[in-house]
Design a protein around this motif. Structure first.
Motif: not given
Lengths: 258, 258, 258, 258
Positions: A9-20, A244-258
């Motif tokens: 997750v952190l790697k992907k965030a780093d790769a895709l984030k548009n900061w700057g 769907q309400s949470p806003g977090h569209q990957v809710a099910a996967r999130r639960a699988r983050v280890v």
């Protein structure tokens, strides 16, 4: 399906984030993709003049049940009623009889739009601002008020549930890139830069029909699978919404983050 | 200018009220004037793709100062902060650090749209429903939620202040039919059935510039003179807005009702 | 009178603080001074059976005017009214007609008692607990609920204003140890270990009589001079109260800290 | 046990009501029974100096679950935290680091005392005041603030559960006059004029132990049977309390009113 690791997750965030990408002072993010011309073109698409309401009522029977974060359903309180009016209680101001009310709600009540200050990546928020810029006085950067005149553009509904031939996707189902592309193809639409993409899972209608929200505000939910972040990034869309309400569209996967 | 009598007001109300026009069960009123074709036509008018924000911030420094009806300015309360997040307070859910907040506001805070249940004529509200249908549980008829998908159409700004050549109309100034017609003519626009007519008096900008609301939420205000109710009725517009807060565009005249 | 330095304040805090005196887990502080025998003795002092109310009303016209910390006056909201009841709105439950209401208030509204978690010394609160133990979920140590059955004992009123022969001490007046001792002597009372000492400055009555709170909730106020902290410490009293609102009895001096 | 009729209730109300007993302007009711001498005598009874807390915490996990009247559990909101303080957010005022908070609660939250304006008899409240004197601005007669210095006297605990030899009386059990008298006799106490009588049913402890409130805030509850109203009236007590929440001590019987 392999479990997702925190590291991935952190790697992907780093790769895709548009900061700057839009400068160090930007607070709009991907809304910057929308040009005035996009808005003109979007307006031209109006053919039937039908208006669809996407939001839930602000309602004390809404989906917030204290499942997450101490949120509550909107509380409605009257300040002036017709019963008082007719009983003559307002007649201190001759001729003025009226009703008045107030609401007290968490900003995550009913349907809502997340600000760029809502979720942090470790100790930073969008564009690299320190998370500590959100304190008891509010969000000193990335507040939702920055979006006040920016949420205008073309909306594209991807009705994944209909394409799958179901009333409602199963809780925890991860919508894939293949699902998105197939749905768009079946509908004859192309997702373009600056679109607001609306995903229909069927969950909101299902819960409204049942009269029971269940884990809607914090449990598993059908939604975009983790792999779709590359798709979203590449498409340069301006926003994504879902029924769907949470806003977090990957809710099910999130639960699988280890 | 002669003082207006309560009797004149009641007579005019009786002459112009649309109760029953769209059936005994209607809760939309003049919004019924808008047809799908009007919406298609309105969309075609978008030429530049510029978006203007008309609302005030939901802000604890807003115009509500307890002048009328026990209303208050929006109260903003945090439910989760970045300072807490960075201090590790959210880490019971690994990887989830976030901000969250809530607002508590009277529905008449900042900029807002009055429901048809807001003001009563003696003991009735719009369409003749008894005022007592607004009780502690809310408005059982004419609630604002009925408008959720109906507030779409052509907006026409009548910049009366600019036409008069002033930054801000004087407090209590009554805008006449002649003012409205002259402003429209000078701008080259024609007010039509189903339009949302926006009156600019300059007062909101004036108060924001001064950093001081004064009587904005309940005192005198420049606004539509009593005579304009015939104009409004005849034009069959879908709504009128203004940049002065009370919503009551004849504030100065109202004070002269004897 | 020489200005007080921040260094002097910190030194004095270091010299007088009771941290650890009742063990590392204590959350009661000087309330520990009260013994059951003190309570029995206090009860024996009741001679006339007259009851005095020391608190202000929880009132929307109270002293909180947003001067400090975003605090507000108590907001009173109705949930059920007699006008609704008489209009038959409650008769879904036959025979049950009632009124109901709610309040929304900062805990510093009207008259109140500070918890030991209210003020920090640099980055710690009473007994040395980290200040960060007060987060968005509340005070995890030193919460006011710990005092629920502990606020019982002998109260001693020191009517400094009466002794000085004035209706109200001047704003910013610093009550000295000499004042306290002289007042006690004139009244024929001796301040003892475990007493609740009530200082009367006259300010609350003065403001109520004027109908105008002024800076009551955050400006200068007559109160105990800095030097009295030694007196308070030596007397081993259980608490001190005053009829001025900030709770900080050295308000005027505080402004002089350089 | 025969069902109670609405007519019997109204007849009894008519027979026992004290309206007018203390004059047409009275707002204290049976609290008038307490004399200064009663208070002196009550104070003399203090033998051990032990203090018992009778109230529940003001707690978001309290008994109000929306069962009745739109009530909610106390909501606790922070205005200033230690995490903010330590992050330097308060240092605009040098040397002042603090915590602050607010609560929003229905007045029927947790443990509370009903005002004489709380329940109506048809269209009147206590002493015959019209129920319509409780409107959106509050209770213009019989407000709880009238009791501010009046709730002082002798308290008598009648531990009915202990006398019955149970941890908790059964839901819906109606405590009889015989139960009350036997409990008092077993405890060696005599209920007298002006006493505050505290009934222990065991329900509060039971629910706290279970960590589950069930119907506590609005379902059946053990409490005083209807017949005890004569006993209460004859004893001329100043108040009755119980460790079950509805306040309505004849909850089970009420459901049987036909």
């Amino acid at each position: 399906m392999a479990r997702l690791t925190r590291d991935e997750v952190l790697k992907k965030a780093d790769a895709l984030k548009n900061w700057g990408k839009w400068g160090p002072d930007d607070e709009l993010g991907v809304l910057n993709y929308i040009t005035p011309e996009d808005i003109v073109n979007a307006a031209r698409l109006v053919k039937k003049g039908k208006v669809f309401r996407l939001g839930l009522n602000l309602d004390e029977n809404g989906p917030q049940r204290g499942i997450f974060g101490g949120r509550w359903n909107p509380m409605h309180q009257m300040l002036a009623t017709g019963t008082d009016a007719v009983a003559g209680k307002h007649d201190v101001t001759p001729g003025l009889r009226y009703a008045d009310d107030a609401i007290n709600l968490p900003t995550q009540a009913a349907t809502q739009w997340d600000a760029l200050s809502h979720v942090f990546l470790v100790d930073k928020m969008w564009n690299g601002y320190p998370a500590t810029l959100v304190d008891m006085r509010g969000a000193h950067k990335n507040g939702i008020e920055k979006f006040a005149s920016k949420m205008v553009g073309r909306g594209v509904l991807l009705d994944v549930a209909r394409w799958k031939g179901v009333a409602c996707l199963a809780d925890g189902y991860g919508i894939t890139v293949a699902d998105l592309d197939a749905t768009a193809r079946a509908q004859g639409v192309t997702v373009k830069r600056a679109d607001f993409v609306i995903i229909r899972t069927g969950q909101m209608e299902d819960r409204l029909a049942r009269g029971e929200w269940g884990g809607y505000a914090g449990g598993d939910a059908p939604g975009l699978a983790f792999e779709t972040v590359d798709w979203i990034h590449a498409k340069q869309i301006a926003g994504r919404l879902a029924d769907q309400s949470p806003g977090h569209q990957v809710a099910a996967r999130r639960a699988r983050v280890v």
